[in-house]
Design a protein around this motif. Structure first.
Motif, PDB file in Angstrom:
ATOM      1  N   ARG A  27       1.061  -1.104  -0.024  1.00 54.94           N
ATOM      2  CA  ARG A  27      -0.278  -0.215   0.146  1.00 54.94           C
ATOM      3  C   ARG A  27       1.021   1.462  -0.193  1.00 54.94           C
ATOM      4  O   ARG A  27       0.317   2.183  -0.236  1.00 54.94           O
ATOM      5  CB  ARG A  27      -0.889  -0.412   1.095  1.00 54.94           C
ATOM      6  N   GLY A  28       1.875   1.642   0.373  1.00 54.52           N
ATOM      7  CA  GLY A  28       3.592   2.559   0.199  1.00 54.52           C
ATOM      8  C   GLY A  28       3.487   3.091  -0.831  1.00 54.52           C
ATOM      9  O   GLY A  28       3.008   3.469  -1.080  1.00 54.52           O
ATOM     10  N   ASN A  29       3.665   1.490  -1.916  1.00 53.99           N
ATOM     11  CA  ASN A  29       3.896   2.003  -3.116  1.00 53.99           C
ATOM     12  C   ASN A  29       2.020   2.214  -3.937  1.00 53.99           C
ATOM     13  O   ASN A  29       2.770   2.956  -4.404  1.00 53.99           O
ATOM     14  CB  ASN A  29       4.603   0.912  -3.936  1.00 53.99           C
ATOM     15  N   ALA A  30       1.588   1.913  -3.529  1.00 47.01           N
ATOM     16  CA  ALA A  30       0.238   1.896  -3.737  1.00 47.01           C
ATOM     17  C   ALA A  30       0.117   3.965  -3.345  1.00 47.01           C
ATOM     18  O   ALA A  30      -0.957   4.350  -4.643  1.00 47.01           O
ATOM     19  CB  ALA A  30      -1.296   1.082  -3.568  1.00 47.01           C
ATOM     20  N   ALA A  31       0.189   4.208  -2.406  1.00 44.26           N
ATOM     21  CA  ALA A  31       0.123   5.944  -1.953  1.00 44.26           C
ATOM     22  C   ALA A  31       0.463   6.313  -3.171  1.00 44.26           C
ATOM     23  O   ALA A  31       0.425   7.822  -3.197  1.00 44.26           O
ATOM     24  CB  ALA A  31       0.552   5.686  -0.848  1.00 44.26           C
ATOM     25  N   LYS A  32       1.276   5.722  -3.830  1.00 47.03           N
ATOM     26  CA  LYS A  32       2.240   7.038  -4.880  1.00 47.03           C
ATOM     27  C   LYS A  32       1.162   7.617  -5.733  1.00 47.03           C
ATOM     28  O   LYS A  32       0.289   8.829  -6.148  1.00 47.03           O
ATOM     29  CB  LYS A  32       3.375   6.788  -5.357  1.00 47.03           C
ATOM     30  N   ASP A  33       0.177   6.572  -6.228  1.00 46.55           N
ATOM     31  CA  ASP A  33      -0.417   7.863  -7.221  1.00 46.55           C
ATOM     32  C   ASP A  33      -1.238   5.657  -7.160  1.00 46.55           C
ATOM     33  O   ASP A  33      -1.407   4.733  -8.342  1.00 46.55           O
ATOM     34  CB  ASP A  33      -0.228   6.930  -8.662  1.00 46.55           C
ATOM     35  N   PRO A  34      -2.620   5.516  -6.474  1.00 45.32           N
ATOM     36  CA  PRO A  34      -3.628   4.556  -6.189  1.00 45.32           C
ATOM     37  C   PRO A  34      -4.658   4.606  -7.323  1.00 45.32           C
ATOM     38  O   PRO A  34      -5.632   3.710  -7.123  1.00 45.32           O
ATOM     39  CB  PRO A  34      -3.757   4.377  -4.876  1.00 45.32           C
ATOM     40  N   VAL A  35      -4.918   5.521  -8.200  1.00 45.38           N
ATOM     41  CA  VAL A  35      -6.114   5.599  -9.164  1.00 45.38           C
ATOM     42  C   VAL A  35      -6.002   5.160 -10.236  1.00 45.38           C
ATOM     43  O   VAL A  35      -4.668   5.544 -11.119  1.00 45.38           O
ATOM     44  CB  VAL A  35      -5.676   7.307  -9.286  1.00 45.38           C
ATOM     45  N   ARG A  36      -6.535   4.561 -10.482  1.00 40.69           N
ATOM     46  CA  ARG A  36      -6.941   3.460 -11.820  1.00 40.69           C
ATOM     47  C   ARG A  36      -8.465   3.198 -12.055  1.00 40.69           C
ATOM     48  O   ARG A  36      -9.548   3.729 -11.779  1.00 40.69           O
ATOM     49  CB  ARG A  36      -6.387   2.598 -11.537  1.00 40.69           C
ATOM     50  N   THR A  37      -8.355   3.474 -14.003  1.00 44.10           N
ATOM     51  CA  THR A  37      -9.700   3.339 -14.328  1.00 44.10           C
ATOM     52  C   THR A  37     -10.296   1.911 -15.173  1.00 44.10           C
ATOM     53  O   THR A  37      -9.160   1.500 -15.312  1.00 44.10           O
ATOM     54  CB  THR A  37      -9.783   4.576 -15.544  1.00 44.10           C
ATOM     55  N   ILE A  38     -10.985   1.372 -14.232  1.00 42.10           N
ATOM     56  CA  ILE A  38     -11.486   0.869 -14.961  1.00 42.10           C
ATOM     57  C   ILE A  38     -12.578   0.480 -16.322  1.00 42.10           C
ATOM     58  O   ILE A  38     -13.695   1.412 -16.082  1.00 42.10           O
ATOM     59  CB  ILE A  38     -12.156  -0.385 -13.855  1.00 42.10           C
ATOM     60  N   GLY A  39     -12.314   0.646 -17.127  1.00 37.44           N
ATOM     61  CA  GLY A  39     -13.490   1.066 -18.892  1.00 37.44           C
ATOM     62  C   GLY A  39     -14.746   0.445 -18.446  1.00 37.44           C
ATOM     63  O   GLY A  39     -15.775   0.673 -18.897  1.00 37.44           O
ATOM     64  N   LYS A  40     -14.160  -1.107 -18.053  1.00 33.65           N
ATOM     65  CA  LYS A  40     -15.658  -1.790 -19.010  1.00 33.65           C
ATOM     66  C   LYS A  40     -14.958  -3.455 -18.018  1.00 33.65           C
ATOM     67  O   LYS A  40     -13.738  -3.740 -17.794  1.00 33.65           O
ATOM     68  CB  LYS A  40     -15.629  -2.132 -20.351  1.00 33.65           C
ATOM     69  N   VAL A  41     -15.928  -3.761 -16.857  1.00 32.58           N
ATOM     70  CA  VAL A  41     -16.144  -5.254 -16.108  1.00 32.58           C
ATOM     71  C   VAL A  41     -16.715  -6.353 -16.876  1.00 32.58           C
ATOM     72  O   VAL A  41     -17.801  -5.467 -17.245  1.00 32.58           O
ATOM     73  CB  VAL A  41     -16.701  -5.493 -14.492  1.00 32.58           C
ATOM     74  N   ASP A  42     -16.478  -6.781 -17.929  1.00 33.10           N
ATOM     75  CA  ASP A  42     -17.519  -7.882 -18.786  1.00 33.10           C
ATOM     76  C   ASP A  42     -17.492  -9.556 -17.645  1.00 33.10           C
ATOM     77  O   ASP A  42     -16.200  -9.977 -17.255  1.00 33.10           O
ATOM     78  CB  ASP A  42     -16.802  -8.248 -20.107  1.00 33.10           C
TER      79      ASP A  42
END
Length: 120
Positions: A27-42
């Motif tokens: 989570r420390g590494n994720a804290a740098k930029d944990p924002v992601r985009t999921i365009g679609k989940v099928d």
């Protein structure tokens, strides 16, 4: 419950802070930029009790997809609610998962990587 599976999967579409779905030790590494985009989940019913879940993402945190799949399965089986899932997404960094959500690695595969032609 396929309808609940699809409804839970749809919650993850869009741009979110997925820190709550990263493994604690990273989570420390994720804290740098944990924002992601999921365009679609099928969510695809493949028959005989088999389900395939396809994610279209712009990048993933360590074990993010496995944690999302685990969460979706917990919702579909009634062990976790849609509201609890929404709260995890809303809280981001501050969220703690109250149960083990990580889905097993078997069956998980990377099928394609898109660079410039991101499909969403």
């Amino acid at each position: 419950d396929m309808d609940m599976l699809r409804e839970a999967a749809a919650l993850f579409e869009g741009t979110h802070n997925f820190a709550a779905f990263a493994m604690k030790n990273t989570r420390g590494n994720a804290a740098k930029d944990p924002v992601r985009t999921i365009g679609k989940v099928d969510v695809i019913d493949e028959g005989d009790g088999s389900v395939r879940i396809d994610f279209y993402v712009n990048g993933a945190l360590y074990k993010m997809i496995r944690n999302i799949v685990g969460c979706i399965l917990q919702v579909a089986t009634g062990r976790y609610t849609l509201e609890q899932t929404k709260e995890l997404l809303r809280l981001g960094h501050a969220a703690t998962r109250p149960m083990q959500l990580t889905a097993p690695a078997h069956g998980l595969c990377l099928e394609a990587v898109y660079y410039d032609d991101f499909p969403f």
